[in-house]
Design a protein around this motif. Structure first.
Motif, PDB file in Angstrom:
ATOM      1  N   PRO A 138      38.493  27.452  61.756  1.00  0.00           N
ATOM      2  CA  PRO A 138      38.085  27.045  62.907  1.00  0.00           C
ATOM      3  C   PRO A 138      37.883  25.694  63.251  1.00  0.00           C
ATOM      4  CG  PRO A 138      36.222  27.540  61.622  1.00  0.00           C
ATOM      5  CD  PRO A 138      37.509  27.798  60.882  1.00  0.00           C
ATOM      6  N   TRP A 139      38.375  25.154  64.559  1.00  0.00           N
ATOM      7  CA  TRP A 139      38.256  23.739  65.116  1.00  0.00           C
ATOM      8  C   TRP A 139      37.076  24.008  66.297  1.00  0.00           C
ATOM      9  CZ3 TRP A 139      41.227  19.644  63.213  1.00  0.00           C
ATOM     10  CH2 TRP A 139      42.146  20.168  62.335  1.00  0.00           C
ATOM     11  N   ARG A 140      36.147  23.386  66.297  1.00  0.00           N
ATOM     12  CA  ARG A 140      35.221  22.947  67.383  1.00  0.00           C
ATOM     13  C   ARG A 140      34.942  22.097  68.084  1.00  0.00           C
ATOM     14  NH1 ARG A 140      29.885  25.791  65.627  1.00  0.00           N
ATOM     15  NH2 ARG A 140      29.872  24.074  64.328  1.00  0.00           N
ATOM     16  N   ALA A 141      34.914  21.915  69.308  1.00  0.00           N
ATOM     17  CA  ALA A 141      34.469  20.618  70.185  1.00  0.00           C
ATOM     18  C   ALA A 141      33.092  21.052  70.676  1.00  0.00           C
ATOM     19  CB  ALA A 141      35.201  20.149  71.059  1.00  0.00           C
ATOM     20  N   VAL A 142      32.090  20.057  70.303  1.00  0.00           N
ATOM     21  CA  VAL A 142      30.685  20.300  70.389  1.00  0.00           C
ATOM     22  C   VAL A 142      30.016  19.151  71.358  1.00  0.00           C
ATOM     23  CG1 VAL A 142      28.458  20.560  69.736  1.00  0.00           C
ATOM     24  CG2 VAL A 142      30.273  21.553  68.577  1.00  0.00           C
ATOM     25  N   ASP A 143      29.439  19.088  72.379  1.00  0.00           N
ATOM     26  CA  ASP A 143      28.918  18.219  73.367  1.00  0.00           C
ATOM     27  C   ASP A 143      27.481  17.421  72.390  1.00  0.00           C
ATOM     28  OD1 ASP A 143      26.924  19.882  73.699  1.00  0.00           O
ATOM     29  OD2 ASP A 143      27.477  19.733  75.851  1.00  0.00           O
ATOM     30  N   HIS A 144      27.081  16.497  72.948  1.00  0.00           N
ATOM     31  CA  HIS A 144      25.843  15.823  72.550  1.00  0.00           C
ATOM     32  C   HIS A 144      24.750  16.559  72.623  1.00  0.00           C
ATOM     33  CE1 HIS A 144      25.453  15.110  76.598  1.00  0.00           C
ATOM     34  NE2 HIS A 144      24.213  15.053  76.509  1.00  0.00           N
ATOM     35  N   GLU A 145      24.554  17.899  73.339  1.00  0.00           N
ATOM     36  CA  GLU A 145      23.528  18.830  73.299  1.00  0.00           C
ATOM     37  C   GLU A 145      23.571  19.737  72.333  1.00  0.00           C
ATOM     38  OE1 GLU A 145      23.232  19.788  77.179  1.00  0.00           O
ATOM     39  OE2 GLU A 145      22.241  17.952  77.779  1.00  0.00           O
ATOM     40  N   SER A 173      40.851  18.120  78.577  1.00  0.00           N
ATOM     41  CA  SER A 173      39.993  19.038  79.077  1.00  0.00           C
ATOM     42  C   SER A 173      38.670  18.315  79.440  1.00  0.00           C
ATOM     43  CB  SER A 173      39.531  20.279  78.153  1.00  0.00           C
ATOM     44  OG  SER A 173      40.734  20.950  77.958  1.00  0.00           O
ATOM     45  N   PHE A 174      37.970  17.503  78.360  1.00  0.00           N
ATOM     46  CA  PHE A 174      36.771  17.201  78.485  1.00  0.00           C
ATOM     47  C   PHE A 174      36.726  15.524  78.734  1.00  0.00           C
ATOM     48  CE2 PHE A 174      36.383  20.952  76.262  1.00  0.00           C
ATOM     49  CZ  PHE A 174      35.945  21.714  77.267  1.00  0.00           C
ATOM     50  N   GLY A 175      37.892  14.736  78.694  1.00  0.00           N
ATOM     51  CA  GLY A 175      37.616  13.317  78.707  1.00  0.00           C
ATOM     52  C   GLY A 175      37.517  12.690  77.374  1.00  0.00           C
ATOM     53  N   GLU A 176      37.790  11.584  77.357  1.00  0.00           N
ATOM     54  CA  GLU A 176      37.653  10.772  76.056  1.00  0.00           C
ATOM     55  C   GLU A 176      36.115  10.507  75.522  1.00  0.00           C
ATOM     56  OE1 GLU A 176      38.688   6.245  74.463  1.00  0.00           O
ATOM     57  OE2 GLU A 176      40.107   7.251  75.983  1.00  0.00           O
ATOM     58  N   ALA A 177      35.989  10.917  74.199  1.00  0.00           N
ATOM     59  CA  ALA A 177      34.797  10.979  73.543  1.00  0.00           C
ATOM     60  C   ALA A 177      34.103   9.492  73.355  1.00  0.00           C
ATOM     61  CB  ALA A 177      34.835  11.916  72.186  1.00  0.00           C
ATOM     62  N   LYS A 178      32.775   9.493  73.477  1.00  0.00           N
ATOM     63  CA  LYS A 178      32.301   8.140  72.839  1.00  0.00           C
ATOM     64  C   LYS A 178      32.325   8.148  71.322  1.00  0.00           C
ATOM     65  CE  LYS A 178      29.822   7.218  76.819  1.00  0.00           C
ATOM     66  NZ  LYS A 178      28.470   7.210  77.826  1.00  0.00           N
ATOM     67  N   VAL A 179      31.980   9.028  70.816  1.00  0.00           N
ATOM     68  CA  VAL A 179      31.883   9.264  69.287  1.00  0.00           C
ATOM     69  C   VAL A 179      32.295  10.421  68.924  1.00  0.00           C
ATOM     70  CG1 VAL A 179      30.073   9.650  67.337  1.00  0.00           C
ATOM     71  CG2 VAL A 179      29.558   7.958  69.266  1.00  0.00           C
ATOM     72  N   ILE A 180      32.994  10.546  67.723  1.00  0.00           N
ATOM     73  CA  ILE A 180      33.545  11.624  67.207  1.00  0.00           C
ATOM     74  C   ILE A 180      33.175  11.968  65.949  1.00  0.00           C
ATOM     75  CG2 ILE A 180      35.743  12.846  66.489  1.00  0.00           C
ATOM     76  CD1 ILE A 180      37.265  11.377  68.782  1.00  0.00           C
ATOM     77  N   VAL A 181      32.630  12.993  65.546  1.00  0.00           N
ATOM     78  CA  VAL A 181      31.923  13.175  63.995  1.00  0.00           C
ATOM     79  C   VAL A 181      32.733  14.282  63.542  1.00  0.00           C
ATOM     80  CG1 VAL A 181      30.004  14.000  62.829  1.00  0.00           C
ATOM     81  CG2 VAL A 181      29.582  12.873  64.965  1.00  0.00           C
ATOM     82  N   THR A 182      33.303  14.107  62.367  1.00  0.00           N
ATOM     83  CA  THR A 182      34.256  15.110  61.635  1.00  0.00           C
ATOM     84  C   THR A 182      33.735  15.556  60.239  1.00  0.00           C
ATOM     85  OG1 THR A 182      35.687  13.411  60.725  1.00  0.00           O
ATOM     86  CG2 THR A 182      36.284  14.034  62.800  1.00  0.00           C
ATOM     87  N   ASP A 183      34.330  16.467  59.701  1.00  0.00           N
ATOM     88  CA  ASP A 183      33.990  16.909  58.199  1.00  0.00           C
ATOM     89  C   ASP A 183      34.792  15.944  57.404  1.00  0.00           C
ATOM     90  OD1 ASP A 183      36.396  17.859  58.507  1.00  0.00           O
ATOM     91  OD2 ASP A 183      36.062  19.846  57.845  1.00  0.00           O
TER      92      ASP A 183
END
Length: 76
Positions: free
Chosen positions: A10-17, A44-54
């Motif tokens: 799975p790959w997921r994009a999650v917002d700050h909330e 789809s959602f625009g450029e992210a300010k912070v990206i957290v990965t594993d």
């Protein structure tokens, strides 16, 4: 996760909330797949300010291609 007897990741994009914006399942976790998911999410959602990965190396390789590895706080 197994789908029809085959392992999929799975790959997921999650917002700050903490709300899941997008989910994507693939058979591989390589640079090409990471690049496809990041580009699709950014479109789809625009450029992210912070990206957290594993801290998977494919994320770092994809971010270098996009050009955000220097700007983001990603450890390569």
């Amino acid at each position: 996760m197994r789908i029809n007897g085959e392992i999929h990741y799975p790959w997921r994009a999650v917002d700050h909330e903490g709300e899941v914006l997008e989910t994507f399942f693939t058979k591989r976790r390589d640079r090409k797949t990471a690049l496809k998911f990041i580009r699709k999410s950014m479109k789809s959602f625009g450029e992210a300010k912070v990206i957290v990965t594993d801290k998977l190396r494919s994320h770092c390789a994809a971010m270098k291609i996009i050009g955000n590895a220097d700007r983001q706080e990603i450890e390569c």
